[in-house]
Enzyme design. Structure first.
Site, PDB file in Angstrom:
ATOM      1  CG  ASP A 147      82.261  45.774  -4.463  1.00 54.33           C
ATOM      2  OD1 ASP A 147      81.612  45.770  -5.535  1.00 54.33           O
ATOM      3  OD2 ASP A 147      81.823  46.297  -3.413  1.00 54.33           O
ATOM      4  CE1 TYR A 200      80.903  51.400   0.134  1.00 57.26           C
ATOM      5  CE2 TYR A 200      82.515  50.103  -1.066  1.00 57.26           C
ATOM      6  CZ  TYR A 200      81.253  50.250  -0.515  1.00 57.26           C
ATOM      7  OH  TYR A 200      80.344  49.214  -0.617  1.00 57.26           O
ATOM      8  CD  GLN A 242      78.245  44.197  -4.126  1.00 57.41           C
ATOM      9  OE1 GLN A 242      78.447  44.799  -3.082  1.00 57.41           O
ATOM     10  NE2 GLN A 242      78.850  44.525  -5.254  1.00 57.41           N
ATOM     11  CB  CYS A 284      78.281  38.530   9.933  1.00 56.07           C
ATOM     12  SG  CYS A 284      76.737  39.230  10.530  1.00 56.07           S
ATOM     13  NE  ARG A 285      77.973  46.098   8.382  1.00 58.19           N
ATOM     14  CZ  ARG A 285      77.006  47.000   8.529  1.00 58.19           C
ATOM     15  NH1 ARG A 285      76.541  47.293   9.731  1.00 58.19           N
ATOM     16  NH2 ARG A 285      76.514  47.626   7.483  1.00 58.19           N
ATOM     17  CE  LYS A 337      87.629  41.272  14.094  1.00 52.22           C
ATOM     18  NZ  LYS A 337      88.493  42.082  13.244  1.00 52.22           N
ATOM     19  NE  ARG A 359      83.003  46.900  12.766  1.00 54.64           N
ATOM     20  CZ  ARG A 359      84.240  46.444  12.588  1.00 54.64           C
ATOM     21  NH1 ARG A 359      84.436  45.164  12.382  1.00 54.64           N
ATOM     22  NH2 ARG A 359      85.268  47.271  12.605  1.00 54.64           N
ATOM     23  N   GLY A 394      85.539  42.171   2.914  1.00 52.13           N
ATOM     24  CA  GLY A 394      86.179  43.428   3.297  1.00 52.13           C
ATOM     25  C   GLY A 394      87.412  43.118   4.128  1.00 52.13           C
ATOM     26  CB  ALA A 395      90.534  42.679   4.177  1.00 51.40           C
TER      27      ALA A 395
HETATM   28  N1  NAP Z   1      76.342  46.709  -2.198  1.00 47.98           N
HETATM   29  C1  NAP Z   1      76.230  47.097  -0.955  1.00 47.98           C
HETATM   30  O1  NAP Z   1      75.262  47.767  -0.553  1.00 47.98           O
HETATM   31  C2  NAP Z   1      77.301  46.678   0.010  1.00 47.98           C
HETATM   32  C3  NAP Z   1      77.046  46.747   1.402  1.00 47.98           C
HETATM   33  C4  NAP Z   1      78.059  46.314   2.265  1.00 47.98           C
HETATM   34  C5  NAP Z   1      79.259  45.848   1.759  1.00 47.98           C
HETATM   35  N2  NAP Z   1      79.487  45.830   0.391  1.00 47.98           N
HETATM   36  C6  NAP Z   1      80.768  45.363  -0.176  1.00 47.98           C
HETATM   37  O2  NAP Z   1      81.111  44.124   0.412  1.00 47.98           O
HETATM   38  C7  NAP Z   1      82.376  44.224   1.057  1.00 47.98           C
HETATM   39  C8  NAP Z   1      82.408  43.295   2.248  1.00 47.98           C
HETATM   40  O3  NAP Z   1      81.412  43.615   3.214  1.00 47.98           O
HETATM   41  P1  NAP Z   1      81.771  44.303   4.591  1.00 47.98           P
HETATM   42  O4  NAP Z   1      83.140  44.884   4.449  1.00 47.98           O
HETATM   43  O5  NAP Z   1      80.649  45.191   4.949  1.00 47.98           O
HETATM   44  O6  NAP Z   1      81.751  43.130   5.633  1.00 47.98           O
HETATM   45  P2  NAP Z   1      82.650  41.818   5.859  1.00 47.98           P
HETATM   46  O7  NAP Z   1      83.425  41.491   4.646  1.00 47.98           O
HETATM   47  O8  NAP Z   1      81.725  40.791   6.397  1.00 47.98           O
HETATM   48  O9  NAP Z   1      83.613  42.276   7.058  1.00 47.98           O
HETATM   49  C9  NAP Z   1      84.749  43.057   6.796  1.00 47.98           C
HETATM   50  C10 NAP Z   1      85.442  43.461   8.097  1.00 47.98           C
HETATM   51  O10 NAP Z   1      85.723  42.318   8.907  1.00 47.98           O
HETATM   52  C11 NAP Z   1      87.026  42.429   9.497  1.00 47.98           C
HETATM   53  N3  NAP Z   1      87.834  41.317   8.930  1.00 47.98           N
HETATM   54  C12 NAP Z   1      87.968  40.970   7.619  1.00 47.98           C
HETATM   55  N4  NAP Z   1      88.752  39.878   7.501  1.00 47.98           N
HETATM   56  C13 NAP Z   1      89.118  39.523   8.723  1.00 47.98           C
HETATM   57  C14 NAP Z   1      89.918  38.467   9.228  1.00 47.98           C
HETATM   58  N5  NAP Z   1      90.477  37.562   8.440  1.00 47.98           N
HETATM   59  N6  NAP Z   1      90.097  38.389  10.588  1.00 47.98           N
HETATM   60  C15 NAP Z   1      89.529  39.293  11.408  1.00 47.98           C
HETATM   61  N7  NAP Z   1      88.759  40.314  10.993  1.00 47.98           N
HETATM   62  C16 NAP Z   1      88.540  40.437   9.651  1.00 47.98           C
HETATM   63  C17 NAP Z   1      87.580  43.807   9.084  1.00 47.98           C
HETATM   64  O11 NAP Z   1      87.199  44.816  10.032  1.00 47.98           O
HETATM   65  P3  NAP Z   1      87.917  44.998  11.482  1.00 47.98           P
HETATM   66  O12 NAP Z   1      89.352  44.638  11.322  1.00 47.98           O
HETATM   67  O13 NAP Z   1      87.657  46.418  11.841  1.00 47.98           O
HETATM   68  O14 NAP Z   1      87.159  44.061  12.387  1.00 47.98           O
HETATM   69  C18 NAP Z   1      86.814  44.085   7.801  1.00 47.98           C
HETATM   70  O15 NAP Z   1      86.700  45.448   7.499  1.00 47.98           O
HETATM   71  C19 NAP Z   1      82.530  45.727   1.365  1.00 47.98           C
HETATM   72  O16 NAP Z   1      83.891  46.101   1.584  1.00 47.98           O
HETATM   73  C20 NAP Z   1      81.938  46.324   0.104  1.00 47.98           C
HETATM   74  O17 NAP Z   1      82.864  46.262  -0.954  1.00 47.98           O
HETATM   75  C21 NAP Z   1      78.508  46.224  -0.466  1.00 47.98           C
END
Ligand code: NAP
Length: 321
Positions: free
Chosen positions: A53, A58, A177, A209-210, A216, A229, A281-282
């Site tokens: 995605d 981005y 989404q 949740c980010r 961690k 954040r 996200g990762a």
């Molecule tokens: N449509 C929209 O408006 C919208 C809005 C938000 C997101 N999205 C999509 O959804 C995706 C996911 O949401 P998100 O990235 O905001 O939040 P998320 O998936 O809840 O959190 C992602 C963050 O958590 C940390 N992380 C991920 N896996 C981990 C693990 N196994 N262990 C430890 N830390 C980990 C990483 O940051 P750190 O390493 O820095 O902690 C990563 O960037 C986005 O990338 C985007 O594609 C869409």
């Protein structure tokens, strides 16, 4: 990796998808390196994650370019979901939703060029319109782009139930989404009736949740200004306390199951019957590999029950929104 069909399409999506926001190198701190992002995308493919995605927003196209380069020669057929309809305004580059026909067309054309594709598998409207463009204009334009073959399937993000009901009259919209996690479950109350009535797929974003649900954070973290954040209330005060308690108990379950806390939190999302797939996200290959393990929860209803009990145990510390 388990897959599910995105309703109304021939797309078989892995139940864990990879979110590319952070690899755009904006909003997520200063520790994102392109070479590591490419390795993370390769780790995702190796783990059976078959869709990504992204969005022009981005890194103003940077995530698209990293994704394109990482997929080249590795998996040119990976499913790409993008999100169009945001424009950067003024000298500050403030992001606003812009959903008139001309902007949608130019945003899509630029995405096709950056991603080096003739058609995109899933094109979603990123946010509802902030400038009053009628739903009809936006969605008839998307339908035209689909009829022209530039878009295979149309989705939306972040729309409320009423708008969702209306906009599905103007285009073949197949998915929503939306944010969804153990800490954010409004979807269940607000959207499920229209989702069921319209037969939409659900792609759950922010499922960790980010990062709060990875376990961690043992105390309130601090982030640089470059990390969104640093301005997210959930990383401080009562919400943080609640999230930490939930994550702590998820960690105990994770140790029993010999998986990571992140994959337990993500597994709960993937196991929900109304969810087609979660977008995690990762930033690194290690995070991707942990997150990919979440699919195992679909076969473990007893683990999902334990997670519900954890939430119930901590319901009193949950701040009312
Ligand atoms: N449509 C929209 O408006 C919208 C809005 C938000 C997101 N999205 C999509 O959804 C995706 C996911 O949401 P998100 O990235 O905001 O939040 P998320 O998936 O809840 O959190 C992602 C963050 O958590 C940390 N992380 C991920 N896996 C981990 C693990 N196994 N262990 C430890 N830390 C980990 C990483 O940051 P750190 O390493 O820095 O902690 C990563 O960037 C986005 O990338 C985007 O594609 C869409």
């Amino acid at each position: 990796m388990r897959t599910r069909t995105l309703p109304g399409t021939d797309l078989e999506l892995s139940v864990v998808g990879m979110g590319c926001w952070a690899i755009g190198k904006t909003y997520w701190g200063d520790d994102v390196e392109d070479a590591t992002s490419v390795e993370a995308i390769h780790a995702a493919l190796d783990a059976g994650i078959n869709w990504f995605d992204t969005a022009p927003l981005y890194g103003e196209g940077h995530a698209d370019r990293v994704l394109r380069d990482a997929l080249k020669g590795r998996s040119e057929r990976a499913v790409i979901a993008t999100k169009i309809g945001v424009a950067l305004k003024g000298s500050s580059g403030h992001a606003e939703s812009q959903l008139d026909a001309a902007h949608l067309r130019s945003d899509l054309e630029a995405s096709l060029r950056r991603l080096d594709r003739e058609t995109l598998d899933l094109v979603q409207v990123h946010w509802p319109c902030q400038h009053g463009t009628p739903l009809e204009e936006t969605f008839t334009t998307l339908q035209e782009l689909k009829n022209e073959g530039k878009v295979r399937h149309i989705g939306v993000c972040n729309y409320g139930p009423e708008a969702l009901d209306e906009l599905t009259n103007y285009a073949d919209v197949i998915s929503l989404q939306t944010p969804y996690s153990l800490l954010r479950r409004e979807l269940e109350q607000e959207h499920l009736p229209v989702i069921e009535r319209r037969g939409l797929g659900v792609l759950a974003y922010e499922p960790l949740c980010r990062g709060l649900l990875t376990g961690k954070y043992l105390k309130e973290p601090t982030f640089p200004d470059s990390d969104l954040r640093s301005r997210d209330d959930r990383f401080a005060g009562r919400f943080f306390v609640h999230a930490s308690r939930v994550a702590h108990d998820l960690g105990k379950l994770a140790r029993r199951l010999e998986v990571s806390t992140a994959s337990v939190a993500l597994g709960w999302v993937c196991a929900q019957p109304h969810v087609t797939a979660a977008i995690a996200g990762a930033k690194t290959p290690a995070q991707v590999r942990e997150n990919a393990q979440a699919h195992r929860f679909i076969e473990q209803p007893e683990a999902v029950e334990v997670i519900e009990k954890i939430l119930h145990r901590h319901r009193r510390s949950r701040p009312q929104s």
